[in-house]
Design an enzyme around this catalytic site. Structure first.
Site, mmCIF file in Angstrom:
data_model
loop_
_atom_site.group_PDB
_atom_site.id
_atom_site.type_symbol
_atom_site.label_atom_id
_atom_site.label_comp_id
_atom_site.label_asym_id
_atom_site.label_seq_id
_atom_site.Cartn_x
_atom_site.Cartn_y
_atom_site.Cartn_z
ATOM 1 C CE LYS A 22 15.401 37.357 -11.080
ATOM 2 N NZ LYS A 22 14.395 38.421 -11.230
ATOM 3 C CG ASN A 23 14.044 39.051 -7.510
ATOM 4 O OD1 ASN A 23 14.558 39.311 -8.621
ATOM 5 N ND2 ASN A 23 12.986 38.298 -7.381
ATOM 6 C CB CYS A 117 6.199 40.473 -18.127
ATOM 7 S SG CYS A 117 5.730 39.959 -16.484
ATOM 8 N NE ARG A 122 5.419 42.233 -12.497
ATOM 9 C CZ ARG A 122 6.580 41.584 -12.673
ATOM 10 N NH1 ARG A 122 6.704 40.771 -13.680
ATOM 11 N NH2 ARG A 122 7.601 41.793 -11.875
ATOM 12 C CG ASP A 307 9.313 35.301 -7.330
ATOM 13 O OD1 ASP A 307 10.133 36.162 -6.977
ATOM 14 O OD2 ASP A 307 8.330 35.567 -8.041
ATOM 15 N NE ARG A 399 14.665 38.577 -17.492
ATOM 16 C CZ ARG A 399 13.527 39.225 -17.233
ATOM 17 N NH1 ARG A 399 12.435 38.948 -17.912
ATOM 18 N NH2 ARG A 399 13.479 40.151 -16.302
#
Ligand code: EPZ
Length: 420
Positions: A22-23, A117, A122, A307, A399
């Protein structure tokens, strides 16, 4: 809202195919805006965040054709709207990654200011300072970042005050079309940034120092069409390995890479796991033994990734012994501790440190997901808890994880999704 119902009664073992990262996919999709022709991107994961980024590009007028395996053909030449609207940015902060490419390619960008978030404020100050150093004029009004530059951005010598993945990516994408040479010092070195740089090279960019903390970019006047395949998702890999370790099982991840997870695999071995690897697979075998609690602190790559912190915490929660977990990247990324304690974990928070004393077993409970990776840790906890765990607000999970319940069912987990 959908929920996941998990019964912690299954032995966990089996093989899983890892999806695209994803990243890596998100900055690469944004970088397609830089091209002077169509680009083909393969191995995209089926994730809500990917859909959001594709929607964002489409609302700018970019022509996108989805192929059968969610590889995409993107033709950015039809761009007619240089704005990233609030409705999309508020659902995905990574929308900020279109700022650099839009400025570099079109000299204009209006991006809704990304809010914080659950894991932290952030900020994007380092993104903006770097673009201003390259000649952009930036103002904030009406909740939007309005960026302009007369003609091309100019190459600059930039030292980022913090190691930041997003700012490194935005400034790298801005620099490849700038006039002259840009040097990015204190650059993040995550494998996803290497993947983005490889994509830019495939389009004809000139970048030196890829994978190091200093990126030297010689701006070119145009970037061409190319075809590229996104790297495997190391965070998804680490997540499912942590599930196998917590459940004392034997799991194998295929279509992945061991060379992007050294720090994590070492910690699994410290926890008593037997790790074996090949050029595209990783196997973790607990041989039925309870994991040992392992202390670690998160830090930028190649150190232990933030993560995977909460997933490893879930393993520590049922491990033998005591460990301390220090979160150094985000100011609020230990929130899953409270939900784990509601399941019978014994974790004490002291600022950005969690002291975990492993318990023999957790008890199922209704819990609430707060962010993407914290949600994954609750799923892992539910898989090893006695009784039933109901994880609510799982839109966070969707997500970042492709059909998580189907993948975990392949490992023997008793998990199902119910529409909320
Ligand atoms: C990326 O976020 C990832 N997201 C995150 O993954 C990941 O946790 C993070 O990098 C760290 O590895 C994507 O790649 C889409 P940062 P990013 O900029 O770029 C501070 C997930 O779970 N900072 O490296 O936003 C910031 O506050 C997500 O998949 C500034 O101060 O992270 C943080 O403390 C969550 N000013 C630190 O740097 C800035 O201008 C690292 O943030 C930018 C960042």
């Amino acid at each position: 809202m959908d929920k996941l119902i998990i019964k912690g009664d299954g032995a966990i073992s089996g093989t899983l195919k890892i999806s695209g990262a994803k990243n890596s996919a998100l900055p690469i999709l944004a970088a397609s805006l830089l091209a002077d022709g169509p680009v083909h991107i393969g191995n995209l994961p089926h994730l809500n965040d990917i859909t959001t980024m594709i929607t964002l590009l489409r609302c700018m007028g970019v022509e996108i054709t989805l192929n059968e395996k969610l590889s995409v053909e993107i033709d950015p030449r039809s761009v007619n709207e240089l704005t990233a609207p609030y409705e999309l940015v508020k659902t995905m902060r990574a929308s900020i990654l279109v700022l650099g490419p839009l400025l570099a390619r079109h000299g204009v960008a209006n991006v809704s200011f990304p809010g914080g978030c659950a894991i932290g404020s952030r900020p994007v100050d380092i993104h903006l300072k770097g673009l201003e150093a390259m000649g952009a004029k930036i103002s904030i009004d009406g909740g939007f970042i309005r960026a302009r530059c007369n003609g091309r951005l100019k190459g600059a010598n930039i030292t980022m005050e913090k190691v930041t993945v997003g700012a490194t990516e935005n400034l790298l994408m801005a620099a490849v079309l700038a006039k002259g040479t840009t040097v990015l010092h204190n650059a993040a070195r995550e494998p996803e940034i290497v993947d983005l740089a490889e994509f830019l090279l495939a389009m004809g960019a000139q970048i030196e120092g890829i994978g190091t903390g200093t990126l030297r970019v010689h701006g070119v006047s145009r970037l061409n069409s190319c075809a590229f395949t996104v790297m495997p998702d190391r965070i998804e890999t680490g997540t499912f390995l942590a599930a196998g370790a917590a459940a004392r099982g034997k799991v194998r991840m295929t279509h992945t890479r061991a060379d992007t997870l050294d720090a994590v695999l070492l910690k699994f071995e410290e926890a008593g796991a037997h790790i074996s690897t090949g050029d595209s697979w990783i196997e973790l075998d607990m041989k039925g033994n309870r994991p040992k609690a392992v202390s670690f602190r998160t830090a930028p790559y190649p150190a232990f990734p933030t993560d995977i912190q909460s997933q490893f915490m879930a393993m520590n929660a049922v491990a033998e012994g005591k460990a301390t977990v220090v979160e150094t990247i985000f100011e609020n990324r230990l929130v899953q501790v409270h939900e784990l304690n509601r399941m019978g974990a014994n974790i004490v928070l002291e600022g950005n440190t969690a002291i975990v004393t492993g318990v023999e077993s957790l008890k199922g409970a209704p819990v609430m997901a707060s962010d993407l990776r914290a949600s994954a840790s609750l799923v892992i906890a539910g898989m090893v808890a006695k009784g039933t765990t109901i994880v609510d607000r799982i839109y966070h999970i969707d997500r970042g994880y492709e059909c998580i319940e189907e993948k975990l069912q392949q490992l023997g987990a008793n998990i199902r999704r119910v529409a909320g």
